[in-house]
Design a protein around this motif. Structure first.
Motif, PDB file in Angstrom:
ATOM      1  N   VAL A   1       4.943   9.239   6.309  1.00  0.00           N
ATOM      2  CA  VAL A   1       3.922   8.351   6.314  1.00  0.00           C
ATOM      3  C   VAL A   1       3.877   8.381   7.021  1.00  0.00           C
ATOM      4  O   VAL A   1       3.806   8.203   8.581  1.00  0.00           O
ATOM      5  CB  VAL A   1       5.060   6.878   5.791  1.00  0.00           C
ATOM      6  CG1 VAL A   1       4.052   5.340   6.121  1.00  0.00           C
ATOM      7  CG2 VAL A   1       6.177   7.163   4.839  1.00  0.00           C
ATOM      8  N   PRO A   2       1.919   7.822   7.446  1.00  0.00           N
ATOM      9  CA  PRO A   2       0.992   6.969   8.558  1.00  0.00           C
ATOM     10  C   PRO A   2       1.649   6.673   9.620  1.00  0.00           C
ATOM     11  O   PRO A   2       2.807   6.212   9.036  1.00  0.00           O
ATOM     12  CB  PRO A   2      -0.237   6.451   8.036  1.00  0.00           C
ATOM     13  CG  PRO A   2      -0.020   7.173   6.590  1.00  0.00           C
ATOM     14  CD  PRO A   2       1.307   6.954   5.818  1.00  0.00           C
ATOM     15  N   SER A   3       1.503   6.967  10.226  1.00  0.00           N
ATOM     16  CA  SER A   3       2.311   5.765  11.906  1.00  0.00           C
ATOM     17  C   SER A   3       1.695   4.317  11.708  1.00  0.00           C
ATOM     18  O   SER A   3       0.658   4.536  11.270  1.00  0.00           O
ATOM     19  CB  SER A   3       2.153   6.436  12.870  1.00  0.00           C
ATOM     20  OG  SER A   3       0.429   6.611  13.417  1.00  0.00           O
ATOM     21  N   THR A   4       2.652   3.716  12.643  1.00  0.00           N
ATOM     22  CA  THR A   4       1.696   2.093  12.571  1.00  0.00           C
ATOM     23  C   THR A   4       0.666   1.618  13.341  1.00  0.00           C
ATOM     24  O   THR A   4      -0.217   1.956  13.296  1.00  0.00           O
ATOM     25  CB  THR A   4       3.136   1.341  13.624  1.00  0.00           C
ATOM     26  OG1 THR A   4       3.350   2.239  14.475  1.00  0.00           O
ATOM     27  CG2 THR A   4       3.961   1.453  12.207  1.00  0.00           C
TER      28      THR A   4
ATOM     29  N   ASN B   1      -3.500  -5.353  14.495  1.00  0.00           N
ATOM     30  CA  ASN B   1      -1.997  -5.331  15.413  1.00  0.00           C
ATOM     31  C   ASN B   1      -0.973  -4.583  14.852  1.00  0.00           C
ATOM     32  O   ASN B   1      -0.165  -4.277  13.885  1.00  0.00           O
ATOM     33  CB  ASN B   1      -1.024  -6.584  15.484  1.00  0.00           C
ATOM     34  CG  ASN B   1      -0.478  -6.620  16.615  1.00  0.00           C
ATOM     35  OD1 ASN B   1       0.496  -5.515  16.810  1.00  0.00           O
ATOM     36  ND2 ASN B   1      -0.119  -7.457  17.904  1.00  0.00           N
ATOM     37  N   PRO B   2      -0.741  -3.095  15.590  1.00  0.00           N
ATOM     38  CA  PRO B   2       0.505  -1.750  15.704  1.00  0.00           C
ATOM     39  C   PRO B   2       1.843  -2.790  15.097  1.00  0.00           C
ATOM     40  O   PRO B   2       2.573  -2.052  14.040  1.00  0.00           O
ATOM     41  CB  PRO B   2       0.763  -1.583  16.585  1.00  0.00           C
ATOM     42  CG  PRO B   2      -0.886  -1.433  17.478  1.00  0.00           C
ATOM     43  CD  PRO B   2      -1.148  -2.779  17.135  1.00  0.00           C
TER      44      PRO B   2
ATOM     45  N   GLY C   1      11.776  10.614  16.423  1.00  0.00           N
ATOM     46  CA  GLY C   1      10.426  11.461  17.470  1.00  0.00           C
ATOM     47  C   GLY C   1       9.717  12.087  17.127  1.00  0.00           C
ATOM     48  O   GLY C   1       8.463  12.990  16.870  1.00  0.00           O
ATOM     49  N   ILE C   2       9.810  11.914  15.531  1.00  0.00           N
ATOM     50  CA  ILE C   2       8.934  12.815  14.720  1.00  0.00           C
ATOM     51  C   ILE C   2       8.059  11.623  13.616  1.00  0.00           C
ATOM     52  O   ILE C   2       6.666  11.351  13.414  1.00  0.00           O
ATOM     53  CB  ILE C   2       9.838  13.068  13.530  1.00  0.00           C
ATOM     54  CG1 ILE C   2       9.882  14.725  14.115  1.00  0.00           C
ATOM     55  CG2 ILE C   2       8.736  14.301  12.125  1.00  0.00           C
ATOM     56  CD1 ILE C   2      11.001  15.533  13.814  1.00  0.00           C
ATOM     57  N   GLY C   3       8.475  10.426  12.758  1.00  0.00           N
ATOM     58  CA  GLY C   3       7.917   9.099  11.694  1.00  0.00           C
ATOM     59  C   GLY C   3       8.514   9.083  10.955  1.00  0.00           C
ATOM     60  O   GLY C   3      10.050   9.329  10.786  1.00  0.00           O
TER      61      GLY C   3
ATOM     62  N   LEU D   1       1.016  -1.263   0.227  1.00  0.00           N
ATOM     63  CA  LEU D   1       0.315  -0.057   0.199  1.00  0.00           C
ATOM     64  C   LEU D   1       0.873   1.214  -0.256  1.00  0.00           C
ATOM     65  O   LEU D   1       0.626   2.396  -0.371  1.00  0.00           O
ATOM     66  CB  LEU D   1      -0.901   0.360   1.254  1.00  0.00           C
ATOM     67  CG  LEU D   1      -2.531  -0.597   0.943  1.00  0.00           C
ATOM     68  CD1 LEU D   1      -2.760  -0.844   2.800  1.00  0.00           C
ATOM     69  CD2 LEU D   1      -2.855  -0.103   0.204  1.00  0.00           C
ATOM     70  N   ILE D   2       1.751   1.058   0.654  1.00  0.00           N
ATOM     71  CA  ILE D   2       2.939   2.392   0.797  1.00  0.00           C
ATOM     72  C   ILE D   2       3.823   2.734  -0.158  1.00  0.00           C
ATOM     73  O   ILE D   2       3.549   3.600  -0.784  1.00  0.00           O
ATOM     74  CB  ILE D   2       3.767   2.193   2.513  1.00  0.00           C
ATOM     75  CG1 ILE D   2       3.021   2.193   4.001  1.00  0.00           C
ATOM     76  CG2 ILE D   2       4.918   3.445   1.744  1.00  0.00           C
ATOM     77  CD1 ILE D   2       4.098   1.870   4.439  1.00  0.00           C
TER      78      ILE D   2
END
Length: 118
Positions: A30-33, A43-44, A65-67, A14-15
């Protein structure tokens, strides 16, 4: 999500698709886990496994700390990788079968053009 392949691989694809299509540009976050986990109800750790696969492939990188962010050059690398995969999975078997049937390149191209006219 479907059952045909592991969920973490589907997240990675998807990514990748978003990177290739331009939805996620170079240097885009990118969206976070947790966002993937909530959206797809997974599940994360599963989402993280898919994202980490792309980090290992050099397509994403982490800003502490950002992603996670898309690496510069990722769209081009993905296109090259997918072109090679396309060649191996589709073109090589297609031309081999065409050769067995006595179909020349010109005829094969004509068949493809006719078939894609839909």
């Amino acid at each position: 999500m479907d059952d045909s392949k592991p969920i973490f691989m589907q997240i990675a694809e998807l990514i990748e698709n978003d990177i290739i299509s331009g939805v996620l540009a170079e240097e885009a976050q990118v969206p976070s886990t947790n966002e993937f986990a909530a959206f797809y109800r997974i599940n994360p750790a599963t989402a993280a496994k898919g994202i980490n696969r792309l980090v290992e492939d050099g397509l994403l990188y982490k800003k502490r700390g950002i992603g996670m962010f898309v690496t510069r050059g990722a769209p081009q690398r993905l296109r090259e990788k997918r072109r090679e995969k396309f060649q191996q999975q589709f073109i090589a078997p297609l031309t081999a079968e065409a050769s067995k049937l006595g179909i020349g390149i010109e005829e094969l191209v004509s068949m493809i053009k006719t078939g894609s006219a839909g």
